[in-house]
Design an enzyme around this catalytic site. Structure first.
Site, PDB file in Angstrom:
ATOM      1  N   TRP A  19      -1.423   0.872   9.667  1.00 39.51           N
ATOM      2  CA  TRP A  19      -1.669  -0.519  10.051  1.00 39.51           C
ATOM      3  C   TRP A  19      -0.441  -1.189  10.666  1.00 39.51           C
ATOM      4  O   TRP A  19      -0.552  -2.210  11.316  1.00 39.51           O
ATOM      5  CB  TRP A  19      -2.119  -1.328   8.821  1.00 39.51           C
ATOM      6  CG  TRP A  19      -3.410  -0.853   8.258  1.00 39.51           C
ATOM      7  CD1 TRP A  19      -4.664  -1.206   8.674  1.00 39.51           C
ATOM      8  CD2 TRP A  19      -3.603   0.088   7.192  1.00 39.51           C
ATOM      9  NE1 TRP A  19      -5.608  -0.543   7.935  1.00 39.51           N
ATOM     10  CE2 TRP A  19      -4.992   0.248   7.022  1.00 39.51           C
ATOM     11  CE3 TRP A  19      -2.734   0.814   6.362  1.00 39.51           C
ATOM     12  CZ2 TRP A  19      -5.543   1.099   6.059  1.00 39.51           C
ATOM     13  CZ3 TRP A  19      -3.289   1.651   5.399  1.00 39.51           C
ATOM     14  CH2 TRP A  19      -4.659   1.798   5.256  1.00 39.51           C
ATOM     15  N   GLU A  71     -10.160 -10.829   4.710  1.00 37.23           N
ATOM     16  CA  GLU A  71      -9.159 -10.406   5.696  1.00 37.23           C
ATOM     17  C   GLU A  71      -9.884 -10.156   7.010  1.00 37.23           C
ATOM     18  O   GLU A  71     -10.133  -9.018   7.413  1.00 37.23           O
ATOM     19  CB  GLU A  71      -8.410  -9.147   5.225  1.00 37.23           C
ATOM     20  CG  GLU A  71      -7.223  -8.820   6.134  1.00 37.23           C
ATOM     21  CD  GLU A  71      -6.476  -7.557   5.723  1.00 37.23           C
ATOM     22  OE1 GLU A  71      -6.943  -6.858   4.802  1.00 37.23           O
ATOM     23  OE2 GLU A  71      -5.438  -7.277   6.341  1.00 37.23           O
ATOM     24  N   HIS A 125      -8.527  -8.099  -2.071  1.00 37.35           N
ATOM     25  CA  HIS A 125      -8.373  -8.283  -0.622  1.00 37.35           C
ATOM     26  C   HIS A 125      -9.548  -9.164  -0.207  1.00 37.35           C
ATOM     27  O   HIS A 125     -10.692  -8.702  -0.198  1.00 37.35           O
ATOM     28  CB  HIS A 125      -8.480  -6.950   0.111  1.00 37.35           C
ATOM     29  CG  HIS A 125      -7.225  -6.155   0.179  1.00 37.35           C
ATOM     30  ND1 HIS A 125      -6.675  -5.563  -0.917  1.00 37.35           N
ATOM     31  CD2 HIS A 125      -6.419  -5.851   1.231  1.00 37.35           C
ATOM     32  CE1 HIS A 125      -5.567  -4.921  -0.544  1.00 37.35           C
ATOM     33  NE2 HIS A 125      -5.386  -5.082   0.744  1.00 37.35           N
ATOM     34  N   HIS A 181       0.870  -1.193   0.000  1.00 37.75           N
ATOM     35  CA  HIS A 181       0.000   0.000   0.000  1.00 37.75           C
ATOM     36  C   HIS A 181       0.896   1.229   0.000  1.00 37.75           C
ATOM     37  O   HIS A 181       1.218   1.784   1.054  1.00 37.75           O
ATOM     38  CB  HIS A 181      -0.930  -0.012   1.219  1.00 37.75           C
ATOM     39  CG  HIS A 181      -1.938  -1.106   1.179  1.00 37.75           C
ATOM     40  ND1 HIS A 181      -3.222  -0.935   0.702  1.00 37.75           N
ATOM     41  CD2 HIS A 181      -1.834  -2.425   1.500  1.00 37.75           C
ATOM     42  CE1 HIS A 181      -3.871  -2.092   0.758  1.00 37.75           C
ATOM     43  NE2 HIS A 181      -3.049  -3.009   1.237  1.00 37.75           N
ATOM     44  N   ASP A 221       2.683  -5.859   2.313  1.00 36.81           N
ATOM     45  CA  ASP A 221       1.467  -5.152   2.718  1.00 36.81           C
ATOM     46  C   ASP A 221       1.748  -3.738   3.216  1.00 36.81           C
ATOM     47  O   ASP A 221       1.236  -2.775   2.645  1.00 36.81           O
ATOM     48  CB  ASP A 221       0.700  -5.956   3.771  1.00 36.81           C
ATOM     49  CG  ASP A 221      -0.792  -5.662   3.794  1.00 36.81           C
ATOM     50  OD1 ASP A 221      -1.257  -4.907   2.920  1.00 36.81           O
ATOM     51  OD2 ASP A 221      -1.494  -6.191   4.680  1.00 36.81           O
ATOM     52  N   GLN A 268     -11.126   0.691  -0.962  1.00 34.91           N
ATOM     53  CA  GLN A 268     -10.859   0.445   0.465  1.00 34.91           C
ATOM     54  C   GLN A 268     -12.122   0.428   1.324  1.00 34.91           C
ATOM     55  O   GLN A 268     -12.281  -0.424   2.192  1.00 34.91           O
ATOM     56  CB  GLN A 268      -9.891   1.513   0.997  1.00 34.91           C
ATOM     57  CG  GLN A 268      -9.710   1.553   2.501  1.00 34.91           C
ATOM     58  CD  GLN A 268      -8.808   0.451   3.023  1.00 34.91           C
ATOM     59  OE1 GLN A 268      -7.597   0.492   2.876  1.00 34.91           O
ATOM     60  NE2 GLN A 268      -9.418  -0.561   3.644  1.00 34.91           N
TER      61      GLN A 268
HETATM   62 FE   FE2 Z   1      -3.473  -5.063   1.882  1.00 32.57          FE
END
Ligand code: FE2
Length: 423
Positions: free
Chosen positions: A313, A211, A208, A57, A307, A150
């Site tokens: 995150w 998750e 994605h 990202h 990632d 997202q």
């Molecule tokens: Fe991701």
């Protein structure tokens, strides 16, 4: 006369070979005694094709602490923080951070990255920024961009329309986030929708998918079916798949053959999955990594992704794919010698296959991109995560570093230490 000769290196398969380069391609391989404009002595060192990261990202990278740190450490707080940051970050700031990260990556021999770009906000500043980054780093690093909704393809206002706008602006790959849609049904429909968009436009697909720690999050089943229906095969990747960690074993025995049949690829992200998953558990605390060895046993292509580095995150990270493989090896318990060697292969050859890279490898005719590593073999590279002594990108030496042995003065025994085992 060759442009560059890399002499005497040990290749990942254990063979020793000289590599001759003309222009941006590998021109010859073997025991070579030919003149070259420049010769690099790689004897005793590992020479590998470059590292590849199929999941990143970059619009969020190197923003740790902005607008503040993630106090709970959860995926959800990270998404919420990013929702604030993307409204205040300028295109220039995002470009500067991303290019700085690409330089870190290149210095570690990471020369191809697939990055998800958030297409949620109407302003699409992240898309503009990442298209600019892709142009700037193109001379030395291959960047693939995924249009990533997202906040949900349907859950976010204009989510689907903005994803289409991003693709129209030149983003390469179609993304999705079914487990974040409002309902299971909308998640299912979103998978069908983005698979259809990818098929209709002739683009790759990278979702994605699941998750979450919810074992009933089964969107990967729909994804495999849609990949099979549209014949996307290795041009489709399922990222994360963490719910599979918690699924019922009987159900998984049905699911994995469907994934194998589809030929879609799989990208777990061990640094992040081990950090974010299981946050609602007491003990036993789930580790949240998908079933890597079990999928590989069925012939499914599974790589390792990075990632996040220093973002809402994840508060650490270096850009080193050896760190990623090291963590993956531990969490997936891939400790047999063949499994450790496979972990190195996952962040090189396997990830290149996932990204469908052209001309990747160390064969005659491949792109002349490689990394000289201060290690005897791939397993030692994983153990030490040592210096990258040279990085060559498309025939050009872009990084060189002195060998960094420690000088000692211990109990009257001056000397130096190399940490290699048996080398
Ligand atoms: Fe991701």
């Amino acid at each position: 006369m060759f442009d560059l000769l890399v002499k005497g290196g040990t290749l990942p398969d254990g063979s020793i070979a000289d590599i001759a380069i003309t222009g941006d391609r590998i021109a010859a391989l073997g025991q070579l005694d030919a003149p070259a404009v420049r010769t690099i002595d790689a004897s005793g060192d590992l020479v590998s094709p470059p590292f590849v990261d199929p999941h990143f990202h970059m619009d969020a990278t190197l923003s740790y602490g902005l607008p503040r740190v993630n106090a709970s450490g959860t995926l959800i707080e990270g998404i919420s923080l990013w929702g604030e940051l993307r409204e205040i970050a300028t295109v220039d700031e995002m470009v500067e951070r991303a290019v700085r990260y690409c330089d870190w990556a290149a210095s570690l021999g990471l020369l191809a990255i697939r990055t998800h770009v958030d297409t949620t906000p109407d302003h699409l500043r992240g898309v503009d920024a990442m298209l600019e980054v892709k142009r700037r780093v193109a001379p030395y690093l291959e960047l693939q961009l995924v249009a990533f909704p997202q906040d949900g393809l349907y859950r976010a206002k204009n989510g689907r329309g903005n994803l289409i706008r991003a693709l129209d602006r030149g983003v390469d790959i179609v993304g999705g986030i079914p487990h974040f849609e409002r309902t299971m049904e909308e998640g299912t429909e979103s998978v069908k929708d983005v698979a259809r968009i990818a098929a209709d436009r002739g683009l790759m697909l990278d979702i994605h998918c699941d998750e979450t720690d919810d074992p009933m999050s089964r969107h990967v089943e729909t994804m495999a079916a849609e990949v099979t229906r549209h014949g996307l095969g290795v041009r489709a990747a399922g990222s994360h798949l963490t719910s599979m960690h918690s699924m019922d074993n009987y159900y998984v025995s049905k699911l994995l053959p469907l994934i194998a049949e589809s030929e879609m690829t799989v990208i777990p992200n061990p640094l992040i999955n081990i950090t974010l998953q299981g946050r609602h558990d007491t003990y036993p605390k789930r580790r949240g990594l998908t079933r890597v060895k079990e999928m590989q046993a069925l012939g499914i292509t599974v790589g390792w992704g990075q990632d996040c580095v220093l973002d809402p995150w994840y508060s650490l990270g270096t850009g080193d794919m050896l760190d990623v493989a090291f963590m993956g090896m531990h969490v997936a318990q891939m400790t047999h010698p063949a499994e450790m060697a496979r972990c190195f292969e996952m962040v090189t050859q396997t990830n290149a296959r996932i990204m469908n890279l052209e001309g990747y490898g160390l064969k005659v005719g491949d792109l002349a991109s490689l990394v000289v590593i201060d290690a005897d073999n791939p397993t030692e590279a994983l153990r030490l995560r040592p210096d990258r002594l040279f990085v060559v990108s498309r025939g050009k030496v872009i990084v060189e570093r002195e060998r960094n042995d420690a000088r000692l003065s211990i109990a009257g025994r001056p000397g130096s230490v190399r940490r290699r085992f048996g080398g």
